[in-house]
Scaffold this active site. Structure first.
Site, PDB file in Angstrom:
ATOM      1  N   LYS A  54       0.065  -3.317 -10.355  1.00 23.50           N
ATOM      2  CA  LYS A  54      -1.064  -4.130  -9.920  1.00 23.50           C
ATOM      3  C   LYS A  54      -2.145  -4.150 -11.013  1.00 23.50           C
ATOM      4  CE  LYS A  54      -3.231  -5.703  -5.884  1.00 23.50           C
ATOM      5  NZ  LYS A  54      -3.159  -5.807  -4.471  1.00 23.50           N
ATOM      6  N   LYS A 113      14.996  -7.507 -10.184  1.00 21.24           N
ATOM      7  CA  LYS A 113      15.213  -6.814  -8.906  1.00 21.24           C
ATOM      8  C   LYS A 113      14.875  -7.749  -7.743  1.00 21.24           C
ATOM      9  CE  LYS A 113      12.413  -4.167  -6.402  1.00 21.24           C
ATOM     10  NZ  LYS A 113      11.443  -3.196  -5.975  1.00 21.24           N
ATOM     11  N   LYS A 123      10.569  -9.331  -2.315  1.00 21.18           N
ATOM     12  CA  LYS A 123       9.758 -10.353  -1.640  1.00 21.18           C
ATOM     13  C   LYS A 123       8.664 -10.859  -2.582  1.00 21.18           C
ATOM     14  CE  LYS A 123      10.631  -7.632   2.365  1.00 21.18           C
ATOM     15  NZ  LYS A 123      10.196  -6.457   3.125  1.00 21.18           N
TER      16      LYS A 123
HETATM   17  P1  TYM Z   1      10.314  -1.649   1.342  1.00 20.97           P
HETATM   18  O1  TYM Z   1       9.861  -2.192   2.636  1.00 20.97           O
HETATM   19  O2  TYM Z   1       9.796  -2.268   0.089  1.00 20.97           O
HETATM   20  O3  TYM Z   1      11.892  -1.702   1.238  1.00 20.97           O
HETATM   21  C1  TYM Z   1      12.738  -1.145   2.233  1.00 20.97           C
HETATM   22  C2  TYM Z   1      13.946  -0.516   1.573  1.00 20.97           C
HETATM   23  O4  TYM Z   1      14.672  -1.477   0.793  1.00 20.97           O
HETATM   24  C3  TYM Z   1      14.921  -0.952  -0.520  1.00 20.97           C
HETATM   25  N1  TYM Z   1      14.971  -2.064  -1.494  1.00 20.97           N
HETATM   26  C4  TYM Z   1      15.965  -2.259  -2.382  1.00 20.97           C
HETATM   27  N2  TYM Z   1      17.085  -1.557  -2.622  1.00 20.97           N
HETATM   28  C5  TYM Z   1      17.911  -2.035  -3.580  1.00 20.97           C
HETATM   29  N3  TYM Z   1      17.678  -3.177  -4.299  1.00 20.97           N
HETATM   30  C6  TYM Z   1      16.561  -3.906  -4.092  1.00 20.97           C
HETATM   31  N4  TYM Z   1      16.357  -5.019  -4.790  1.00 20.97           N
HETATM   32  C7  TYM Z   1      15.629  -3.436  -3.090  1.00 20.97           C
HETATM   33  N5  TYM Z   1      14.445  -3.903  -2.630  1.00 20.97           N
HETATM   34  C8  TYM Z   1      14.054  -3.042  -1.643  1.00 20.97           C
HETATM   35  C9  TYM Z   1      13.751  -0.016  -0.778  1.00 20.97           C
HETATM   36  O5  TYM Z   1      14.058   0.923  -1.785  1.00 20.97           O
HETATM   37  C10 TYM Z   1      13.555   0.611   0.576  1.00 20.97           C
HETATM   38  O6  TYM Z   1      14.402   1.711   0.772  1.00 20.97           O
HETATM   39  N6  TYM Z   1       7.545   2.450   0.786  1.00 20.97           N
HETATM   40  C11 TYM Z   1       8.722   1.925   1.453  1.00 20.97           C
HETATM   41  C12 TYM Z   1       8.612   1.980   2.984  1.00 20.97           C
HETATM   42  C13 TYM Z   1       8.338   3.368   3.480  1.00 20.97           C
HETATM   43  C14 TYM Z   1       9.279   4.435   3.506  1.00 20.97           C
HETATM   44  C15 TYM Z   1       8.563   5.532   4.077  1.00 20.97           C
HETATM   45  C16 TYM Z   1      10.601   4.567   3.102  1.00 20.97           C
HETATM   46  C17 TYM Z   1       7.174   3.811   4.006  1.00 20.97           C
HETATM   47  N7  TYM Z   1       7.299   5.124   4.358  1.00 20.97           N
HETATM   48  C18 TYM Z   1       9.194   6.768   4.248  1.00 20.97           C
HETATM   49  C19 TYM Z   1      11.216   5.803   3.277  1.00 20.97           C
HETATM   50  C20 TYM Z   1      10.513   6.895   3.847  1.00 20.97           C
HETATM   51  C21 TYM Z   1       8.871   0.463   1.052  1.00 20.97           C
HETATM   52  O7  TYM Z   1       7.944  -0.153   0.622  1.00 20.97           O
HETATM   53  O8  TYM Z   1      10.069  -0.061   1.314  1.00 20.97           O
END
Ligand code: TYM
Length: 324
Positions: A111, A190, A193
């Site tokens: 950011k 990658k 969204k």
């Molecule tokens: P988020 O919502 O961005 O994504 C959810 C999960 O999808 C995985 N992911 C991917 N894996 C492989 N290739 C990609 N292109 C890709 N894009 C997304 C992410 O690695 C994730 O596992 N901070 C976390 C949410 C969260 C969380 C937690 C996760 C909050 N508290 C505690 C685990 C434990 C997040 O933003 O995920």
């Protein structure tokens, strides 16, 4: 062994979310005391600033959880904000968290690199995530590669707290599936969204096919042999294919003499077929909102009971209590 993971309700889940993490949620579930999956609506508040959208997307994510095969009899499904113990624990962890640890975290750094100003919510995002994980004595956290840094922060914070106040938290491990840790998007970056390069799990089939037909590929002549492992399209195809299909496609790449259009059509077909049952279940659960609400209420009750126990342990270990 407790499995825990979360996803932000920031929009339609995409193939990166599904193959990188959500599919593992399903294979690892089995006993609702051991598998905890939640919708990270407090994290989403760092980017979504529209109340109708945030609450609708939170509900839609619960529908998605059920549609991909999470079974409330085999896992505990809940919304992050329904467990206020987690935000209380966040404060305890913040007091042990060096600024430098958060300054190195990628979401914040990206950011700043774009010249945008970050708020304290985004800056401290990894600490809330650490609390999410530590609050349930989690052992294993299925995530994509991009979350590995946050798991390291979680372990660091747990260790620091344990060092100051005695054994309190279990040190969790990330569970990353190497072949799906970083699913590429339609532009080869990658899938994310925020990059506008996603292919979604619940998406109109025709619209998805159009997006697939526009996936960026190189412009080498058709006859040239190609290395499949460096091709974006093949990497996406591989997510769906059986061993046999994968091998066939790999051989075709190495032989050369094919067009990318042919691979794109096959990818659209295989993806449509793969996600059809999930789309069907999605429509079914969407039509039954009271069932979805009940699942979340029961999940929150169970998750809160566990988080209250861990918070109590952390509070008494650091002196947030009146002497007995
Ligand atoms: P988020 O919502 O961005 O994504 C959810 C999960 O999808 C995985 N992911 C991917 N894996 C492989 N290739 C990609 N292109 C890709 N894009 C997304 C992410 O690695 C994730 O596992 N901070 C976390 C949410 C969260 C969380 C937690 C996760 C909050 N508290 C505690 C685990 C434990 C997040 O933003 O995920």
């Amino acid at each position: 062994m407790r499995i825990l993971s979360g996803i932000q309700p920031t929009g339609n889940p995409h193939w990166g979310n599904y193959f990188g993490a959500n599919r593992q949620y399903v294979t690892l579930q089995g006993n609702k005391d051991d598998a905890f999956y939640f919708i990270a609506n407090l994290h989403a508040l760092t980017t979504v600033r529209d109340k109708e959208r945030l609450s609708q997307q939170t509900f839609d994510m619960a529908v998605y959880f059920l549609a991909i095969g999470l079974d409330p009899e085999k896992s505990t499904l809940f919304v992050q904000s329904d467990v206020p113990e987690v935000t209380e624990l966040t404060w305890l962890l913040l007091t042990c968290c060096p600024m430098g640890l958060l300054e190195r975290c990628h979401a914040y750094k990206e950011k700043l690199a774009k010249g945008l100003t970050a708020d304290a919510g985004l800056f401290t995002y990894p600490v809330l995530m650490a609390a999410d994980i530590l609050a349930y004595d989690s052992d294993l956290v299925p995530v994509g590669e991009d979350q590995q840094q946050h798991l390291e922060v979680t372990r660091d914070l747990a260790q620091t707290f344990n060092y100051h106040f005695g054994e309190t938290f279990i040190l969790p491990k990330a569970y990353v599936v190497p072949a799906a840790g970083k699913v590429p998007g339609t532009d080869g970056e990658k899938m994310s969204k925020s990059y506008n390069n996603t292919l979604e799990v619940i998406e109109d089939v025709k619209a998805q096919k159009k997006k697939i037909m526009r996936i960026e590929t190189d412009c080498r002549p058709m006859e040239d042999p190609k290395d499949p492992e460096t091709d974006n399209l093949y990497l996406l195809y591989k997510l769906f294919a059986s061993d046999e299909q994968r091998q066939e496609m790999e051989e075709m790449y190495r032989r050369g003499g094919f067009g990318y259009g042919q691979v794109k059509k096959e990818l659209a077909r295989i993806a449509e077929e793969y996600f059809a049952p999930i789309r069907e279940r999605y429509a079914k659960f969407q039509a039954d909102p009271s069932f979805v609400r009940d699942v979340l209420a029961e999940g929150a009750r169970r998750a809160r009971a566990k988080a209250a126990e861990v918070l109590d342990r952390a509070q008494s270990n650091c002196g947030i209590c009146i002497p007995k």
